[in-house]
Design a protein around this motif. Structure first.
Motif, PDB file in Angstrom:
ATOM      1  N   GLU A   1       0.830  -1.203   0.000  1.00  0.00           N
ATOM      2  CA  GLU A   1       0.000   0.000   0.000  1.00  0.00           C
ATOM      3  C   GLU A   1       0.869   1.259   0.000  1.00  0.00           C
ATOM      4  N   GLU A   2       1.953   1.234   0.788  1.00  0.00           N
ATOM      5  CA  GLU A   2       2.848   2.388   0.830  1.00  0.00           C
ATOM      6  C   GLU A   2       3.539   2.612  -0.512  1.00  0.00           C
ATOM      7  N   VAL A   3       3.924   1.528  -1.192  1.00  0.00           N
ATOM      8  CA  VAL A   3       4.547   1.651  -2.518  1.00  0.00           C
ATOM      9  C   VAL A   3       3.552   2.236  -3.516  1.00  0.00           C
ATOM     10  N   ARG A   4       2.284   1.800  -3.426  1.00  0.00           N
ATOM     11  CA  ARG A   4       1.247   2.348  -4.318  1.00  0.00           C
ATOM     12  C   ARG A   4       1.102   3.851  -4.114  1.00  0.00           C
TER      13      ARG A   4
ATOM     14  N   PHE B   1       3.361   5.831  -2.917  1.00  0.00           N
ATOM     15  CA  PHE B   1       4.602   6.461  -3.379  1.00  0.00           C
ATOM     16  C   PHE B   1       4.557   6.677  -4.892  1.00  0.00           C
ATOM     17  N   LYS B   2       4.054   5.683  -5.618  1.00  0.00           N
ATOM     18  CA  LYS B   2       3.938   5.809  -7.080  1.00  0.00           C
ATOM     19  C   LYS B   2       3.005   6.958  -7.453  1.00  0.00           C
TER      20      LYS B   2
ATOM     21  N   LYS C   1       3.894  10.375  -9.676  1.00  0.00           N
ATOM     22  CA  LYS C   1       3.123  10.843 -10.835  1.00  0.00           C
ATOM     23  C   LYS C   1       2.726  12.300 -10.676  1.00  0.00           C
ATOM     24  N   GLN C   2       2.422  12.692  -9.445  1.00  0.00           N
ATOM     25  CA  GLN C   2       2.006  14.072  -9.172  1.00  0.00           C
ATOM     26  C   GLN C   2       3.195  15.031  -9.083  1.00  0.00           C
TER      27      GLN C   2
ATOM     28  N   ILE D   1       6.412  12.991  -1.963  1.00  0.00           N
ATOM     29  CA  ILE D   1       7.342  11.916  -2.348  1.00  0.00           C
ATOM     30  C   ILE D   1       8.253  11.575  -1.173  1.00  0.00           C
ATOM     31  N   SER D   2       8.790  12.611  -0.527  1.00  0.00           N
ATOM     32  CA  SER D   2       9.666  12.397   0.615  1.00  0.00           C
ATOM     33  C   SER D   2       8.919  11.713   1.760  1.00  0.00           C
TER      34      SER D   2
END
Length: 226
Positions: A138-141, A143-144, A148-149, A155-156
């Motif tokens: 979920e955290e990786v999702r 982050f992606k 994109k934004q 992001i950090s």
């Protein structure tokens, strides 16, 4: 004798008592340099924070070993000592916020481990490693989505969440995240040195080599056991 020297002498006497073959603490007597390694860095940071309060450190150790220094019943098993230590520590910490006893100046990986380990003692924790993996996905999702934004602040933040969750995955697997990362760092250094040595033998510098050439040598180093 200076106050610092006197305090160090007292600490030494306390440790001698803990390691006494007959009347010492069973948990302390079981420890070896290998088992204590994971605690060493943490203790160094705590020592730095309390360098002027060595007497307080000695008092704390004595207070948490009533089976050695007090009139409490003798303990014969290391696990009993560990349980008593945590019980006494919880009593000491009730005067302030629950997480206030975790030193704030620990390295980030260690701090993440300690914070959630302590929270887990009151059941605020994942139940098993696969639940941590679900959280990691979920955290990786998230982050992606931040990538994109192109929102650098988010992001950090999301990257921090990933690192925090990976540290907790290590904790649930009873792996020290700091030691695991140090092992990987060493492996990377060894394999990269192998690449450099092979290229040098071919008369090629790192700057001249292509990524494909370096990837091939990396695979060769990995296959060799590095």
């Amino acid at each position: 004798m200076s106050q610092a020297a006197s305090s160090m002498t007292r600490i030494s006497e306390v440790l001698d008592r803990l390691l006494d073959p007959e009347k010492g603490c069973p948990w302390d007597k079981e420890q070896t340099p290998g088992t204590l390694k994971k605690y060493l860095l943490e203790e160094i940071y705590e020592f730095m924070a309390a360098i002027e309060e060595l007497n307080a450190a000695a008092d704390k150790i004595i207070r948490r070993h009533p089976h050695v220094f007090g009139e409490a019943k003798a303990l014969n098993q290391a696990q009993e000592v560990k349980e008593q230590w945590h019980e006494l520590k919880q009593k000491e910490d009730r005067a302030g916020p629950y997480l206030s006893s975790v030193p704030r100046n620990l390295p980030a990986l260690m701090l993440a481990h300690r914070l959630t380990e302590r929270a887990g003692r009151v059941s605020f924790d994942w139940n098993e490693p696969f639940q941590v993996l679900d959280t990691l996905e979920e955290e990786v999702r998230e982050f992606k989505e931040a990538l994109k934004q192109k929102d650098q602040t988010r992001i950090s933040s999301e990257l921090g969440d990933i690192l925090f969750t990976v540290t907790n995955l290590a904790r649930h697997l009873e792996i020290n995240a700091e030691e695991a990362l140090q092992t990987t760092n060493k492996r990377f250094r060894d394999r990269f040195n192998y690449i450099e040595e092979k290229l040098t033998a071919q008369g090629v510098t790192l700057a001249e080599a292509t990524l494909a050439e370096m990837d091939e040598l990396w695979a060769e180093a990995k296959a060799s056991g590095l």
